[in-house]
Each structure stands twice: as structure tokens, then as C-alpha cells.
Design a protein around this motif. Structure first.
Motif, PDB file in Angstrom:
ATOM      1  N   SER A   1       1.912 -17.327 -54.245  1.00 13.85           N
ATOM      2  CA  SER A   1       2.898 -17.566 -53.186  1.00 13.85           C
ATOM      3  C   SER A   1       2.232 -18.007 -51.883  1.00 13.85           C
ATOM      4  N   GLU A   2       1.096 -17.411 -51.563  1.00 17.08           N
ATOM      5  CA  GLU A   2       0.390 -17.768 -50.326  1.00 17.08           C
ATOM      6  C   GLU A   2      -0.084 -19.215 -50.373  1.00 17.08           C
ATOM      7  N   ARG A   3      -0.668 -19.601 -51.470  1.00 17.86           N
ATOM      8  CA  ARG A   3      -1.143 -20.977 -51.618  1.00 17.86           C
ATOM      9  C   ARG A   3       0.028 -21.957 -51.624  1.00 17.86           C
ATOM     10  N   ALA A   4       1.098 -21.572 -52.355  1.00 16.33           N
ATOM     11  CA  ALA A   4       2.247 -22.464 -52.488  1.00 16.33           C
ATOM     12  C   ALA A   4       2.946 -22.672 -51.157  1.00 16.33           C
ATOM     13  N   ARG A   5       3.078 -21.622 -50.361  1.00 18.51           N
ATOM     14  CA  ARG A   5       3.717 -21.763 -49.043  1.00 18.51           C
ATOM     15  C   ARG A   5       2.957 -22.754 -48.168  1.00 18.51           C
ATOM     16  N   ALA A   6       1.639 -22.636 -48.144  1.00 22.02           N
ATOM     17  CA  ALA A   6       0.844 -23.540 -47.317  1.00 22.02           C
ATOM     18  C   ALA A   6       0.993 -24.979 -47.784  1.00 22.02           C
ATOM     19  N   THR A   7       1.025 -25.172 -49.098  1.00 24.10           N
ATOM     20  CA  THR A   7       1.160 -26.522 -49.642  1.00 24.10           C
ATOM     21  C   THR A   7       2.545 -27.087 -49.371  1.00 24.10           C
ATOM     22  N   ALA A   8       3.586 -26.266 -49.547  1.00 20.76           N
ATOM     23  CA  ALA A   8       4.959 -26.724 -49.322  1.00 20.76           C
ATOM     24  C   ALA A   8       5.199 -27.047 -47.849  1.00 20.76           C
ATOM     25  N   ALA A   9       4.503 -26.356 -46.956  1.00 19.77           N
ATOM     26  CA  ALA A   9       4.670 -26.616 -45.527  1.00 19.77           C
ATOM     27  C   ALA A   9       4.239 -28.031 -45.162  1.00 19.77           C
ATOM     28  N   ASP A  10       3.379 -28.612 -45.964  1.00 24.74           N
ATOM     29  CA  ASP A  10       2.938 -29.996 -45.739  1.00 24.74           C
ATOM     30  C   ASP A  10       3.744 -30.993 -46.553  1.00 24.74           C
ATOM     31  N   GLY A  11       4.854 -30.542 -47.118  1.00 22.72           N
ATOM     32  CA  GLY A  11       5.724 -31.424 -47.888  1.00 22.72           C
ATOM     33  C   GLY A  11       5.574 -31.314 -49.389  1.00 22.72           C
ATOM     34  N   GLY A  12       4.585 -30.528 -49.835  1.00 19.20           N
ATOM     35  CA  GLY A  12       4.386 -30.330 -51.261  1.00 19.20           C
ATOM     36  C   GLY A  12       3.076 -30.916 -51.743  1.00 19.20           C
ATOM     37  N   GLY A  13       2.591 -30.391 -52.859  1.00 18.41           N
ATOM     38  CA  GLY A  13       1.349 -30.905 -53.402  1.00 18.41           C
ATOM     39  C   GLY A  13       0.876 -30.101 -54.594  1.00 18.41           C
ATOM     40  N   HIS A  14      -0.319 -30.438 -55.056  1.00 24.74           N
ATOM     41  CA  HIS A  14      -0.910 -29.879 -56.260  1.00 24.74           C
ATOM     42  C   HIS A  14      -1.830 -28.713 -55.914  1.00 24.74           C
ATOM     43  N   LEU A  15      -1.805 -27.682 -56.755  1.00 21.71           N
ATOM     44  CA  LEU A  15      -2.679 -26.524 -56.617  1.00 21.71           C
ATOM     45  C   LEU A  15      -3.497 -26.377 -57.888  1.00 21.71           C
ATOM     46  N   ARG A  16      -4.785 -26.073 -57.725  1.00 22.45           N
ATOM     47  CA  ARG A  16      -5.626 -25.846 -58.900  1.00 22.45           C
ATOM     48  C   ARG A  16      -6.736 -24.882 -58.545  1.00 22.45           C
ATOM     49  N   ASP A  17      -6.933 -23.900 -59.428  1.00 24.19           N
ATOM     50  CA  ASP A  17      -8.031 -22.952 -59.278  1.00 24.19           C
ATOM     51  C   ASP A  17      -8.455 -22.535 -60.677  1.00 24.19           C
ATOM     52  N   GLY A  18      -9.622 -22.988 -61.101  1.00 21.62           N
ATOM     53  CA  GLY A  18     -10.041 -22.720 -62.469  1.00 21.62           C
ATOM     54  C   GLY A  18      -9.090 -23.383 -63.453  1.00 21.62           C
ATOM     55  N   LEU A  19      -8.563 -22.594 -64.373  1.00 23.09           N
ATOM     56  CA  LEU A  19      -7.625 -23.120 -65.363  1.00 23.09           C
ATOM     57  C   LEU A  19      -6.183 -23.032 -64.895  1.00 23.09           C
ATOM     58  N   CYS A  20      -5.949 -22.482 -63.707  1.00 32.19           N
ATOM     59  CA  CYS A  20      -4.594 -22.356 -63.172  1.00 32.19           C
ATOM     60  C   CYS A  20      -4.208 -23.641 -62.438  1.00 32.19           C
ATOM     61  N   GLU A  21      -3.038 -24.174 -62.743  1.00 24.75           N
ATOM     62  CA  GLU A  21      -2.551 -25.371 -62.062  1.00 24.75           C
ATOM     63  C   GLU A  21      -1.054 -25.262 -61.821  1.00 24.75           C
ATOM     64  N   ALA A  22      -0.620 -25.837 -60.697  1.00 25.90           N
ATOM     65  CA  ALA A  22       0.807 -25.851 -60.355  1.00 25.90           C
ATOM     66  C   ALA A  22       1.041 -26.914 -59.292  1.00 25.90           C
ATOM     67  N   VAL A  23       2.307 -27.236 -59.099  1.00 26.94           N
ATOM     68  CA  VAL A  23       2.753 -28.053 -57.978  1.00 26.94           C
ATOM     69  C   VAL A  23       3.777 -27.226 -57.211  1.00 26.94           C
ATOM     70  N   ALA A  24       3.678 -27.220 -55.890  1.00 23.22           N
ATOM     71  CA  ALA A  24       4.600 -26.458 -55.041  1.00 23.22           C
ATOM     72  C   ALA A  24       5.297 -27.400 -54.070  1.00 23.22           C
TER      73      ALA A  24
END
Length: 294
Positions: free
Chosen positions: A41-64
Motif C-alpha cells: 500500500s505504501e509503494r502503491a500510494r506513492a506511485t498512484a500520486a504520480d498518476g500511476g505506474g509499475h512496481l517491482r521488487d524481486g519476484l513481486c510485480e504490480a501496477v498501481a
């Protein structure tokens, strides 16, 4: 929305995003984000605040992305025949974000990144709710479990122990019991194991105890949907899980990111001036490029 696969689009359900941030992510590792660093949620909020984008850490991936927080958001899919068995599979996933297309932005798609198709399935849901997600290997979150068995000696096991067809309907599919206590499921599994050792030389029957986690409940919710899609409640929000047929995954998506099998996630305006999140999973090579130009 209809679930009739003869239509151009198929309804997958509705999700809610009370935090105002929606995530499309790989379902097999949703609960792994805190082990890698900050919560999803912390990572996704920061990404969504910029209009949205891709998140990746190791094998974890998402778009917020930012999304409307006070009404359900419809999810739908456009399908194509699978190269594996010609059954319908997702080629475009689209989520109504309930937000107006930003004033002054050109009415063209905005690429946010790309995602592989997780063989464990995908998840669409509220970023904060997904912090509470119980995933693969987690203990039962309600004290219950399902027990299934299958194999060459399944018919004989059914005559001895009982059990009903469980899971997506197909000939020769698993049999078993739903909503047992974990202790009872383990007791019955041990009885199956002992019978297999004594009567079948220890071969010809396989069984599985599935604790009720969010990951498993999402899979179970999709048993009756033609695209293996189903919604569950997680931390007060409606979350959608989407399964993938293992044969289709092996032919189209095997290797995932390491093999370059990733597909574009974009933002688009809809006909009413709203915003939609779109994930294009091409049926044929080059389809994603055509979709980006559409």
C-alpha cells in the motif's frame, strides 16, 4: 455485464478501492511485498500520486493507479481462442477506474509499464486491503480447509470414503469435501494415505489439503466462471482473482519476465470521458503493438 463468451466483452466482476488506489498484481506474491521492503500500500500510494505506474521488487510485480473510492469498479475482458485448446482466454483486461480523464491530457493511451502473466493468477484490488492478503503457504484464516483427491484409484477411493466433485467441472476432476475444519481435513487425508499404502501399493491416488486463505478462496470463487475469475472480500474491500489455465500459460507465457513474456499496461480514456486501466495480453505475436496504437 454478461458472462456470455459469444459477446465481445465478458464481465469478470466488480472491485472496490476504498483507499483510492487500485492495484493489478501477480497473485502468487501479493503477501511477499512486506518481506521485500515497505508494504504494497505504501509503494502503491506513492506511485498512484504520480498518476500511476509499475512496481517491482524481486519476484513481486504490480501496477498501481488512482481510482474512485466510493463506488464499485467494473472489470471486464475481451477474449480470444486459446492456442492450447481453443477455449476463450483473456487478450485484453480492462478496469473502469471511475475517474475522469485528466483535463488537458491528450486522448491517447499512456503506458504505465508491463506485467507477466503469473501462473498462480492475477489479483485486482484495493492497495490497502491487499496488505492483509493471505497467500500461498499461509495458515487458514477461518480454521477451515478443503480436501480433494484424484488419480487412477479415485473411483475406488470414492466408493470407500465418499466425497463429491470439487473444483471446476471436467471429466475425471477431483473429488472431496469443502469447508472441513483443518484438523478434520488432515485426519481424512491421513486415512486416504493409509488406504493408498495398504490397498494400492502407495501409488495411484493424490490428495491435497487446501487451507482457506485469500489466495485459495479467490481461486475457489472462480471455479464456475469461464475465465476462472471470482471476487472475494478482503479487509472490507471486494477483490478479484483471475486464474490461468496451466496449458495455455505454458504455451503463451512460460518463463514470464525472465523469458521476456511481459505485456503492456496502459491508461486510456473511455467513450464517456472516464479513465480505464487496460492490460493487453496478446493472442498472437504483435497484438500488443496493435493494441497500443488502437
Amino acid at each position: 455485464m454478461t458472462q456470455n463468451l459469444t459477446e465481445t466483452w465478458t464481465g469478470l466482476g466488480e472491485v472496490t478501492a476504498s483507499s483510492g488506489v487500485l492495484v493489478l498484481g501477480m497473485g502468487g506474491g501479493i503477501d511477499d511485498w512486506p518481506r521485500c521492503g515497505p508494504p504494497l500500500s505504501e509503494r502503491a500510494r506513492a506511485t498512484a500520486a504520480d498518476g500511476g505506474g509499475h512496481l517491482r521488487d524481486g519476484l513481486c510485480e504490480a501496477v498501481a493507479v488512482p481510482a474512485c473510492s466510493d463506488r464499485p469498479l467494473a472489470v471486464r475482458a475481451r477474449t480470444a481462442p486459446s492456442v492450447f485448446d481453443e477455449e476463450p482466454v483473456i487478450e485484453v483486461l480492462e478496469v473502469d477506474l471511475g475517474m475522469p480523464w485528466p483535463a488537458g491530457r491528450a486522448p491517447e493511451g499512456v503506458r504505465l509499464g508491463d506485467l507477466p502473466v503469473d501462473r498462480c493468477g492475477m489479483v485486482v484490488g484495493d492497495a490497502v486491503a491487499l496488505d492483509a492478503w493471505t497467500g500461498i503457504g499461509a495458515p487458514s484464516d477461518n480454521g477451515l480447509a478443503d480436501l480433494t483427491y484424484w488419480g487412477r484409484h479415485a473411483r475406488a477411493a470414492s466408493a470407500r470414503f465418499g466425497g463429491e466433485p470439487v473444483g471446476p467441472p471436467y471429466e475425471g476432476g477431483p473429488r472431496g469435501w469443502l469447508d472441513l475444519t483443518v484438523a478434520e481435513a488432515e485426519r481424512r487425508a491421513e486415512a486416504l494415505a493409509e488406504w493408498t499404502r495398504e490397498e494400492c501399493q502407495g501409488i495411484g491416488l493424490v490428495w491435497s489439503v487446501e487451507p482457506h486463505t485469500d489466495y485459495y478462496r479467490a481461486q475457489r470463487a472462480g471455479w464456475d466462471h469461464p475465465l476462472e475469475a471470482g471476487t472475494i472480500e478482503v479487509a472490507g474491500c471486494r477483490v478479484l482473482g483471475i486464474g490461468w489455465h496451466p496449458g495455455d500459460h505454458a504455451m503463451r507465457h512460460r518463463g514470464e519476465r525472465e523469458a521476456g513474456q511481459v505485456y503492456p499496461v496502459t491508461l486510456h480514456p473511455d467513450a464517456d470521458g472516464g479513465s480505464v486501466l487496460r492490460w493487453t495480453v496478446p493472442h498472437r505475436e504483435g497484438d500488443d503493438e496493435q493494441e497500443d496504437r488502437a
